[in-house]
Design a protein around this motif. Structure first.
Motif, short mmCIF file in Angstrom:
data_model
loop_
_atom_site.label_atom_id
_atom_site.label_comp_id
_atom_site.label_asym_id
_atom_site.label_seq_id
_atom_site.Cartn_x
_atom_site.Cartn_y
_atom_site.Cartn_z
N ARG A 84 22.59 24.29 -59.13
CA ARG A 84 22.24 23.23 -60.08
C ARG A 84 20.76 22.83 -60.00
O ARG A 84 20.30 22.01 -60.81
CB ARG A 84 23.12 22.00 -59.87
CG ARG A 84 22.82 21.20 -58.61
CD ARG A 84 23.56 19.88 -58.60
NE ARG A 84 23.22 19.07 -57.44
CZ ARG A 84 24.02 18.87 -56.41
NH1 ARG A 84 25.21 19.42 -56.39
NH2 ARG A 84 23.63 18.11 -55.39
N THR A 85 20.01 23.40 -59.04
CA THR A 85 18.60 23.09 -58.88
C THR A 85 17.79 24.32 -59.26
O THR A 85 17.82 25.33 -58.55
CB THR A 85 18.28 22.69 -57.43
OG1 THR A 85 19.20 21.68 -56.99
CG2 THR A 85 16.86 22.19 -57.30
N PRO A 86 17.07 24.30 -60.40
CA PRO A 86 16.43 25.53 -60.90
C PRO A 86 15.52 26.22 -59.89
O PRO A 86 15.58 27.44 -59.73
CB PRO A 86 15.64 25.03 -62.12
CG PRO A 86 16.40 23.84 -62.59
CD PRO A 86 16.90 23.18 -61.34
N ALA A 87 14.65 25.47 -59.20
CA ALA A 87 13.74 26.11 -58.25
C ALA A 87 14.50 26.76 -57.11
O ALA A 87 14.18 27.88 -56.68
CB ALA A 87 12.74 25.09 -57.71
N LEU A 88 15.52 26.08 -56.61
CA LEU A 88 16.33 26.65 -55.54
C LEU A 88 17.09 27.88 -56.02
O LEU A 88 17.27 28.85 -55.27
CB LEU A 88 17.30 25.61 -54.98
CG LEU A 88 16.67 24.42 -54.24
CD1 LEU A 88 17.75 23.43 -53.82
CD2 LEU A 88 15.89 24.90 -53.01
N ARG A 89 17.55 27.83 -57.26
CA ARG A 89 18.26 28.98 -57.81
C ARG A 89 17.35 30.20 -57.88
O ARG A 89 17.75 31.32 -57.53
CB ARG A 89 18.82 28.64 -59.19
CG ARG A 89 19.67 29.75 -59.79
CD ARG A 89 20.41 29.27 -61.02
NE ARG A 89 19.52 28.89 -62.11
CZ ARG A 89 19.38 27.66 -62.57
NH1 ARG A 89 20.06 26.65 -62.02
NH2 ARG A 89 18.57 27.40 -63.58
N ARG A 90 16.10 30.00 -58.33
CA ARG A 90 15.15 31.12 -58.39
C ARG A 90 14.81 31.64 -57.00
O ARG A 90 14.70 32.85 -56.79
CB ARG A 90 13.88 30.67 -59.12
CG ARG A 90 14.06 30.52 -60.63
CD ARG A 90 12.78 30.04 -61.28
NE ARG A 90 12.86 30.08 -62.74
CZ ARG A 90 12.55 31.13 -63.48
NH1 ARG A 90 12.15 32.25 -62.89
NH2 ARG A 90 12.66 31.09 -64.79
N LEU A 91 14.64 30.74 -56.05
CA LEU A 91 14.38 31.17 -54.68
C LEU A 91 15.55 31.97 -54.12
O LEU A 91 15.38 32.99 -53.45
CB LEU A 91 14.09 29.96 -53.79
CG LEU A 91 12.73 29.29 -53.98
CD1 LEU A 91 12.72 27.90 -53.34
CD2 LEU A 91 11.63 30.15 -53.37
N GLY A 92 16.76 31.50 -54.41
CA GLY A 92 17.93 32.21 -53.94
C GLY A 92 18.05 33.60 -54.53
O GLY A 92 18.37 34.58 -53.84
N LEU A 93 17.77 33.73 -55.84
CA LEU A 93 17.83 35.03 -56.49
C LEU A 93 16.77 35.98 -55.92
O LEU A 93 17.02 37.17 -55.72
CB LEU A 93 17.66 34.88 -57.99
CG LEU A 93 18.82 34.19 -58.73
CD1 LEU A 93 18.45 33.93 -60.18
CD2 LEU A 93 20.09 35.04 -58.65
#
Length: 414
Positions: free
Chosen positions: A224-233
């Motif tokens: 649900r957190t865009p920056a964290l989602r990009r870091l995770g990907l």
């Protein structure tokens, strides 16, 4: 609920750092030892050498689940007790693998290897969250970044130990003897850290609940957190590259470059050593010279270029050239983790850095599960190693592009 009482004095920060780094290094060595002795082990068990890719995938499937459960386990039992359990599980997993060689058929040996892999993975998953919890509670803010950077060298240091020590151990006692030797070292270290356990686990909550529903919380936070989602990907892609390099390097150099096991193991040690140095250097660079998200982007491109070149390695390449290339590639492919974890903490909502790290590591481990298995599948095609390394390069480019969107400054962790 009050924490468990303890009158034991808290060890100094450098003693704590030494204990946590030793635990993380030895558990990592245990996990990375089977890829080093994969050649003789696969021959004894009647398996193709490329099956080591499936080993790493199975290992990290267990680690993924264990990492999500680590928070609840640490709350109840304490982070140092969890660290000791990780060492015991790693040693037990290697012992089960060694036992598999005594079984008469591959149909019996293969399930034993799988069980040993899962047990080792259950020990590998919580070791990073546990060591981070201990350091966060015992390190002053003024030198926390340095302490965490040093602690994060534990994983590549374990790779250095595996690459340098496993080949001689195989020559001395076979691959089963090497597995049992590393397993015994894990049990010894679990006992050696016991004296500091009461002081470091005084914050545990003996009656803290262990609920299976808590496993989904860190994943929801990341998504649900865009920056964290990009870091995770991005970490999914980078982790696939890192583990394929550590998993297949020795076998690749033996078969494609016609190196001996000892020479290939030395290249692996240098590659992991590059990661040790890289983790500290890139942490310093990210703090003082280059924006962290831009540095991660550049490291992703470096991984991609290095993978393409490495896939072209042949028997006419000088050993020093291959060793140099491996060292440089290791600084990027194994050295990105500290900067990545610091960015996860930076973008995490206040008070949720731990949960964000757990969720991010779940995505990191997912890349480790998929990467080696995909690499092994591509090895079975006519393209072989060049195609497999090219696929890794494309994945790293995609991860580098994803990381650029995570550059906007997020909330700071307290």
């Amino acid at each position: 609920m009050p924490p468990a009482p303890s009158s034991a004095p808290t060890p100094g920060p450098w003693a704590v750092l030494g204990a946590t780094t030793a635990v993380q290094s030895l558990v990592a060595m245990a996990a990375l030892s089977p890829p080093v002795f994969a050649g003789p082990a696969s021959a004894d068990l009647g398996l193709p050498a490329s099956a080591v890719g499936y080993y790493m995938s199975a290992l990290y499937m267990a680690a993924m689940v264990a990492s999500l459960a680590s928070g609840a386990m640490m709350a109840r039992f304490g982070a140092m007790r969890v660290s000791q359990a990780c060492l015991v599980l790693a040693g037990l997993g290697l012992a089960v693998m060694a036992f598999s060689a005594t079984l008469p058929t591959v149909l019996l040996a293969l399930p034993a290897v799988l069980v040993g892999t899962w047990v080792l993975g259950l020990g590998y998953g919580p070791v990073t969250p546990a060591s981070s919890h201990i350091l966060a509670a015992t390190t002053r803010p003024g030198n926390r970044a340095l302490m965490f950077s040093i602690k994060q060298t534990g994983v590549p240091l374990g790779g250095v130990l595996a690459g340098a020590l496993i080949p001689p151990l195989v020559l001395w006692g076979g691959w089963q003897g090497a597995a049992l030797a590393v397993g015994a070292a894990c049990l010894v270290l679990a006992g050696l850290v016991q004296p500091v356990r009461p002081a470091l686990d005084r914050d545990r909550q003996p009656r803290a609940p262990l609920r299976i529903t808590a496993l989904a919380g860190p994943i929801r936070l990341i998504w649900r957190t865009p920056a964290l989602r990009r870091l995770g990907l991005a970490s999914f892609a980078f982790a696939a590259m890192q583990l394929c390099l550590g998993t297949f390097l020795v076998t690749f150099l033996e078969t494609e470059a016609h190196m001996s096991l000892v020479d290939a193991g030395l290249v692996l040690s240098l590659t992991q050593g590059g990661g040790v140095v890289g983790r500290i250097i890139w942490g310093w660079v990210a703090d003082r010279r280059v924006a962290p998200h831009l540095l991660l982007f550049l490291l992703g491109l470096g991984m991609a270029g290095g993978a393409v070149v490495f896939g072209l390695t042949g028997p006419d390449w000088p050993w020093l050239m291959v060793a140099g290339l491996g060292t440089l590639l290791g600084t990027a492919a194994i050295g990105w983790n500290g900067v990545f974890l610091s960015e996860v903490a930076r973008h995490a909502p206040p008070g949720e850095a731990g949960a964000a790290t757990g969720g991010a590591l779940f995505m990191t481990f997912a890349g480790v599960v998929v990467g080696p298995a995909l690499f092994a599948l591509l090895l079975a095609t006519p393209g072989g190693y060049p195609l497999a390394f090219a696929a890794l390069a494309a994945l790293c480019v995609a991860g580098a592009v994803a990381i650029l969107g995570a550059g906007r400054r997020g909330p700071e962790s307290p």
